[in-house]
Scaffold this motif. Structure first.
Motif, PDB file in Angstrom:
ATOM      1  N   ALA A   1      19.481   9.065  11.484  1.00 54.28           N
ATOM      2  CA  ALA A   1      20.217   7.804  11.463  1.00 54.28           C
ATOM      3  C   ALA A   1      21.701   8.037  11.704  1.00 54.28           C
ATOM      4  N   ALA A   2      22.244   9.081  11.106  1.00 51.38           N
ATOM      5  CA  ALA A   2      23.676   9.359  11.254  1.00 51.38           C
ATOM      6  C   ALA A   2      24.025   9.710  12.692  1.00 51.38           C
ATOM      7  N   THR A   3      23.214  10.544  13.336  1.00 49.50           N
ATOM      8  CA  THR A   3      23.501  10.913  14.728  1.00 49.50           C
ATOM      9  C   THR A   3      23.319   9.723  15.663  1.00 49.50           C
ATOM     10  N   SER A   4      22.360   8.855  15.361  1.00 52.81           N
ATOM     11  CA  SER A   4      22.178   7.657  16.190  1.00 52.81           C
ATOM     12  C   SER A   4      23.358   6.716  16.043  1.00 52.81           C
ATOM     13  N   ALA A   5      23.829   6.549  14.796  1.00 53.17           N
ATOM     14  CA  ALA A   5      24.972   5.669  14.557  1.00 53.17           C
ATOM     15  C   ALA A   5      26.243   6.219  15.192  1.00 53.17           C
ATOM     16  N   ALA A   6      26.333   7.539  15.339  1.00 49.90           N
ATOM     17  CA  ALA A   6      27.523   8.160  15.927  1.00 49.90           C
ATOM     18  C   ALA A   6      27.641   7.862  17.415  1.00 49.90           C
ATOM     19  N   GLY A   7      26.525   7.508  18.058  1.00 44.38           N
ATOM     20  CA  GLY A   7      26.569   7.125  19.474  1.00 44.38           C
ATOM     21  C   GLY A   7      27.056   8.246  20.371  1.00 44.38           C
ATOM     22  N   VAL A   8      28.085   7.966  21.165  1.00 42.88           N
ATOM     23  CA  VAL A   8      28.603   8.949  22.114  1.00 42.88           C
ATOM     24  C   VAL A   8      29.293  10.108  21.413  1.00 42.88           C
TER      25      VAL A   8
ATOM     26  N   PRO B   1       0.844  -1.198   0.000  1.00 42.91           N
ATOM     27  CA  PRO B   1       0.000   0.000   0.000  1.00 42.91           C
ATOM     28  C   PRO B   1       0.878   1.246   0.000  1.00 42.91           C
ATOM     29  N   HIS B   2       0.299   2.381  -0.330  1.00 37.17           N
ATOM     30  CA  HIS B   2       1.027   3.651  -0.288  1.00 37.17           C
ATOM     31  C   HIS B   2       0.655   4.357   1.006  1.00 37.17           C
ATOM     32  N   LEU B   3       1.555   4.363   1.978  1.00 36.46           N
ATOM     33  CA  LEU B   3       1.288   4.929   3.301  1.00 36.46           C
ATOM     34  C   LEU B   3       1.532   6.437   3.280  1.00 36.46           C
ATOM     35  N   VAL B   4       0.525   7.190   3.694  1.00 35.15           N
ATOM     36  CA  VAL B   4       0.633   8.647   3.792  1.00 35.15           C
ATOM     37  C   VAL B   4       0.447   8.993   5.262  1.00 35.15           C
ATOM     38  N   ALA B   5       1.546   9.312   5.941  1.00 29.87           N
ATOM     39  CA  ALA B   5       1.552   9.385   7.405  1.00 29.87           C
ATOM     40  C   ALA B   5       1.675  10.806   7.914  1.00 29.87           C
ATOM     41  N   GLY B   6       1.034  11.063   9.035  1.00 33.05           N
ATOM     42  CA  GLY B   6       1.116  12.389   9.653  1.00 33.05           C
ATOM     43  C   GLY B   6       1.068  12.320  11.158  1.00 33.05           C
ATOM     44  N   SER B   7       1.691  13.311  11.799  1.00 32.25           N
ATOM     45  CA  SER B   7       1.646  13.479  13.252  1.00 32.25           C
ATOM     46  C   SER B   7       1.798  14.964  13.533  1.00 32.25           C
ATOM     47  N   ARG B   8       1.543  15.358  14.769  1.00 32.58           N
ATOM     48  CA  ARG B   8       1.586  16.782  15.093  1.00 32.58           C
ATOM     49  C   ARG B   8       2.945  17.404  14.801  1.00 32.58           C
ATOM     50  N   ARG B   9       4.017  16.721  15.130  1.00 34.69           N
ATOM     51  CA  ARG B   9       5.339  17.286  14.879  1.00 34.69           C
ATOM     52  C   ARG B   9       5.760  17.113  13.431  1.00 34.69           C
ATOM     53  N   GLY B  10       5.049  16.274  12.687  1.00 33.17           N
ATOM     54  CA  GLY B  10       5.341  16.068  11.282  1.00 33.17           C
ATOM     55  C   GLY B  10       6.391  15.018  11.017  1.00 33.17           C
ATOM     56  N   THR B  11       6.975  14.467  12.072  1.00 34.37           N
ATOM     57  CA  THR B  11       8.064  13.499  11.936  1.00 34.37           C
ATOM     58  C   THR B  11       7.805  12.300  12.847  1.00 34.37           C
ATOM     59  N   PRO B  12       8.426  11.173  12.571  1.00 34.91           N
ATOM     60  CA  PRO B  12       8.315  10.025  13.481  1.00 34.91           C
ATOM     61  C   PRO B  12       9.186  10.216  14.712  1.00 34.91           C
ATOM     62  N   TYR B  13       9.014   9.334  15.673  1.00 41.28           N
ATOM     63  CA  TYR B  13       9.910   9.309  16.827  1.00 41.28           C
ATOM     64  C   TYR B  13      11.352   9.164  16.347  1.00 41.28           C
ATOM     65  N   ARG B  14      12.265   9.839  17.038  1.00 42.07           N
ATOM     66  CA  ARG B  14      13.681   9.716  16.695  1.00 42.07           C
ATOM     67  C   ARG B  14      14.233   8.354  17.117  1.00 42.07           C
ATOM     68  N   ALA B  15      15.230   7.890  16.375  1.00 45.82           N
ATOM     69  CA  ALA B  15      15.844   6.600  16.676  1.00 45.82           C
ATOM     70  C   ALA B  15      16.646   6.661  17.968  1.00 45.82           C
ATOM     71  N   LYS B  16      16.719   5.526  18.634  1.00 47.25           N
ATOM     72  CA  LYS B  16      17.584   5.432  19.802  1.00 47.25           C
ATOM     73  C   LYS B  16      19.041   5.420  19.361  1.00 47.25           C
ATOM     74  N   SER B  17      19.886   5.997  20.188  1.00 41.23           N
ATOM     75  CA  SER B  17      21.315   6.044  19.902  1.00 41.23           C
ATOM     76  C   SER B  17      21.954   4.675  20.109  1.00 41.23           C
ATOM     77  N   THR B  18      22.924   4.347  19.273  1.00 38.97           N
ATOM     78  CA  THR B  18      23.664   3.098  19.478  1.00 38.97           C
ATOM     79  C   THR B  18      24.438   3.141  20.784  1.00 38.97           C
ATOM     80  N   ALA B  19      24.672   4.332  21.345  1.00 41.44           N
ATOM     81  CA  ALA B  19      25.374   4.434  22.625  1.00 41.44           C
ATOM     82  C   ALA B  19      24.551   3.855  23.766  1.00 41.44           C
ATOM     83  N   LEU B  20      23.228   3.704  23.560  1.00 42.37           N
ATOM     84  CA  LEU B  20      22.378   3.197  24.629  1.00 42.37           C
ATOM     85  C   LEU B  20      22.570   1.714  24.867  1.00 42.37           C
ATOM     86  N   THR B  21      22.907   0.980  23.829  1.00 40.85           N
ATOM     87  CA  THR B  21      22.846  -0.470  23.913  1.00 40.85           C
ATOM     88  C   THR B  21      23.912  -1.089  24.805  1.00 40.85           C
TER      89      THR B  21
END
Length: 704
Positions: free
Chosen positions: A461-468, A309-329
């Motif tokens: 994605a880049a900032t999450s991959a950068a971790g600490v 299907p063609h997903l057309v998504a919206g939220s109040r901020r206009g963006t999805p939740y940010r990814a967790k940082s690899t530094a968390l794991t």
């Protein structure tokens, strides 16, 4: 505790993670001795129509595409690591990671024990994972199935204890002449089994009414009524022949019925959105091809099948939740290594409380949180790019942040002045603006917004991959640590009700959820690839979902994007059912409120007006229902989501090794309830027990 000579019946309603934790805590208390006396004779009835252990959310039979939003090292339903210093472990206590390590060497699938309450089910162990990966939800369900089975069997081996499991729904709970009477739904019994070790070998025969002396409510997610918008869209669907999917648990949504090639409007881009996204792509046969040589955010290419299907998504901020940082794991406490709260400290909080009597979030807590976020961001940036800063910047920033008399606006003005003087190429970091990445911007076309979103996802994605090595993600890590402290303060009743309503629920909750509660990096990489492939499109900030009766369709558009409204026959709510007891469509919860056996907790807003909270009105720990018609609390203990009026936020699991006042709070609740149940009704309601403050009644009935 005096020796109990008469058998008592305890009904545990809900056999998912919270119910399982209660049983494990009960086992630990019995194994370690109850105040030096013999355990009472107990008949424990565990009742749930869903699989016992995993419940509905963690069913091991669900799609392997669904991932947890925490690394494997985090979740547990029993004390593990440092938590065992505060709570004694039972003989079967394991965290998810411990369980997986014990089983990963097995070469074949493991099966649920033949003598358990469930029919034998062969489950494949999630082999090869590490403590830093994000496991499947089905794998966590396997762990819960194992733990529940082992705990139940160990309890049943204890002298004087019988454990029986019923696959049934409790539809009514009311007071009886002695204790409580439970009514079970009809036709709920196929597949129910008893696990018992009593003398005559007879478990309870299935019937529609049962009696219990004490009850534990561990209900988890329950059906909820729709808001005005949802009711309207449901009505329109019936009138115009459209399809509307209300909020629901992802495992109970038929994603396969979404039409291939057609627009599907999606409201919400939180965690449920990512489940929809993966089922509508990989679940339709699509494949992600990895290019490891490309930078983060661009490493995946999606190969479509044409069935999506063609997903057309919206939220109040206009963006999805940010990814967790690899530094968390790899960090204890599920926060990046090296982060320490310098301003939001117990001493600072106690000082504010001493001077002002009650803590107000905006006045006393947010200024400390903001300073810790700023300190973390700039210290990380100075370490990574020292050439951007003149000598003395760090000391000057510390002096600025140490001035607690500066309000947020003044702090920003002086901070910007400091940057102009000692770091002219560095911008002021505003964590609130980070939660509104496109606030105040407009876009000339839908295509332009898609381009901005692609860049946004690749950067995330880049900032999450950068971790600490990412100042932004480290700052978000500090925000997450502060959230855990605020959760503990709210649970302790130290934050004013008005600021909980207007500030924490009003804006802080949305900010911290969007920044710190997102999916693993893998999901953002996948979403970026789906965006490039045209499978997912984004509406823009503050979208408006509506109906066009003349065109016979749902519509959606953003006031910030100059583009025609999208049209679709489908509208899907990518969110869970509302966690508010007054909206519940559970016959059990509705009946408790209707009969007066329970009431919603009343909160008072900034104007002084009473307002019904989300959860039940309960005593302090252990949390017992407070009825409408009498001062004495009921012998009904509450665990989990329905405590949302006395606890802010509900985690998917306790943290292995976490603190009982914060990330392992659910284990503390279960332990307190277990010990109170073992003490018995007479002991738990005695004047001595009440005088200790253990069961002090708080709150008042909501005015209707």
């Amino acid at each position: 505790m005096p020796q109990q000579t008469q058998e008592r019946t305890v009904a545990v309603i809900g056999a998912g993670p919270r119910g399982t934790s209660f049983l494990e805590r009960l086992l630990a208390a019995v194994e370690h001795g109850v105040d030096g006396h013999r355990a009472p004779r107990l008949r424990i009835l565990v009742i749930d129509p869903a699989p016992h252990g995993p419940g509905r959310v963690w069913n091991p039979q669900q799609s392997p595409l669904y991932l947890m939003n925490t690394p494997a090292s985090f979740p547990t339903a029993a004390p593990a690591g440092a938590t065992r210093e505060q709570l004694p472990a039972s003989s079967v206590s394991r965290s998810f990671a411990e369980w997986r390590h014990e089983h990963e060497a097995e070469e074949t699938a493991t099966s649920v024990r033949a003598d358990s309450f469930e029919p034998p089910v062969v489950l494949g162990i999630d082999h090869g994972g590490t403590d830093t990966d994000y496991p499947t939800r089905a794998a966590y369900g396997q762990y819960l199935s194992w733990l529940h089975t082992e705990v139940s069997a160990a309890l049943a081996r204890q002298p004087g204890i019988l454990v029986a499991h019923l696959r049934a729904e409790v539809t009514e709970l009311r007071r009886a002449e002695s204790g409580y009477e439970l009514t079970l739904g009809k036709d709920q019994y196929p597949g129910s089994h008893d696990n018992h070790h009593d003398d005559d070998g007879a478990g309870p025969a299935p019937k529609d009414r049962l009696r219990a002396d004490q009850v534990v409510l561990a209900l988890g997610h329950i059906p909820a009524g729709l808001n005005e918008s949802g009711e309207h869209f449901t009505e329109v669907a019936g009138q115009l022949g459209l399809r509307y999917q209300p909020p629901a648990i992802p495992t109970e949504v038929d994603y396969y019925s979404l039409p291939a090639g057609e627009n599907v409007l999606v409201r919400g881009m939180g965690l449920n959105f990512f489940d929809l996204m993966i089922q509508a792509s990989v679940g339709r046969g699509g494949v992600f091809h990895e290019h490891p040589d490309r930078p983060a955010g661009q490493r995946l290419e999606y190969l479509a099948t044409g069935d999506e299907p063609h997903l057309v998504a919206g939220s109040r901020r206009g963006t999805p939740y940010r990814a967790k940082s690899t530094a968390l794991t790899e960090a204890p406490g599920f926060a990046p290594v090296g982060i320490r709260l310098h301003h939001l400290t117990p001493a600072a909080v106690a000082d504010a409380e001493r001077r002002h009597d009650v803590l107000d979030f905006s006045a006393h807590l947010w200024p400390l949180i903001q300073r810790d976020v700023l300190r973390t961001y700039y210290r990380t940036l100075v370490e990574l790019e020292p050439e951007l800063f003149h000598a003395g910047f760090s000391a000057a920033l510390d002096d600025l942040l140490a001035d607690t008399h500066l309000g947020e606006a003044v702090l920003q003005t002086r901070g910007q002045r400091l940057l102009r003087e000692l770091a002219p190429d560095v911008l002021w970091f505003d964590i609130r603006s980070l939660g509104r990445p496109f606030g105040g911007l407009t876009f000339e076309s839908a295509q332009q917004y898609q381009q901005h979103m692609s860049t946004y996802l690749e950067d995330d994605a880049a900032t999450s991959a950068a971790g600490v090595h990412s100042p932004v993600k480290m700052a978000i890590g500090a925000l997450h640590l502060a959230r855990m402290e605020v959760k503990a303060l709210i649970s302790q009743g130290r934050v004013s009700q008005s600021s909980q309503i207007s500030e924490i629920e009003g804006w802080f909750e949305s900010l911290v959820e969007g920044l710190a509660s997102g999916p693993p990096l893998q999901r953002i990489e996948e979403l970026a690839a789906l965006t490039r492939a045209g499978i997912v499109e984004f509406l823009g900030p503050e979208p408006i979902f509506d109906v066009d009766r003349e065109a016979g369709c749902y519509t959606a558009e953003s006031p910030a994007v100059a583009a025609p409204a999208y049209q679709a026959r489908w509208l899907l709510e990518a969110m869970m059912p509302a966690n508010r007891v007054q909206l519940s469509r559970s016959p059990l919860v509705a009946g408790l409120l209707r009969s007066g056996l329970a009431r919603p907790r009343e909160l008072v807003d900034a104007s002084g007006a009473p307002r019904a909270g989300k959860g039940f009105d309960v005593t302090t720990l252990p949390h017992r229902l407070i009825p409408v018609d009498r001062a004495e609390p009921e012998e009904i203990y509450v665990l989990g989501l329905q405590l949302s009026s006395v606890q802010w936020g509900t985690a998917i699991a306790a943290e292995a090794g976490g603190n009982l006042a914060a990330s392992a709070r659910s284990l503390a609740d279960a332990d307190a309830a277990a010990r109170a149940v073992l003490a018995g009704p007479e002991e738990s309601t005695s004047p001595g027990a009440r005088a200790s403050g253990r069961e002090r009644i708080t709150g008042s009935p909501a005015r209707g």
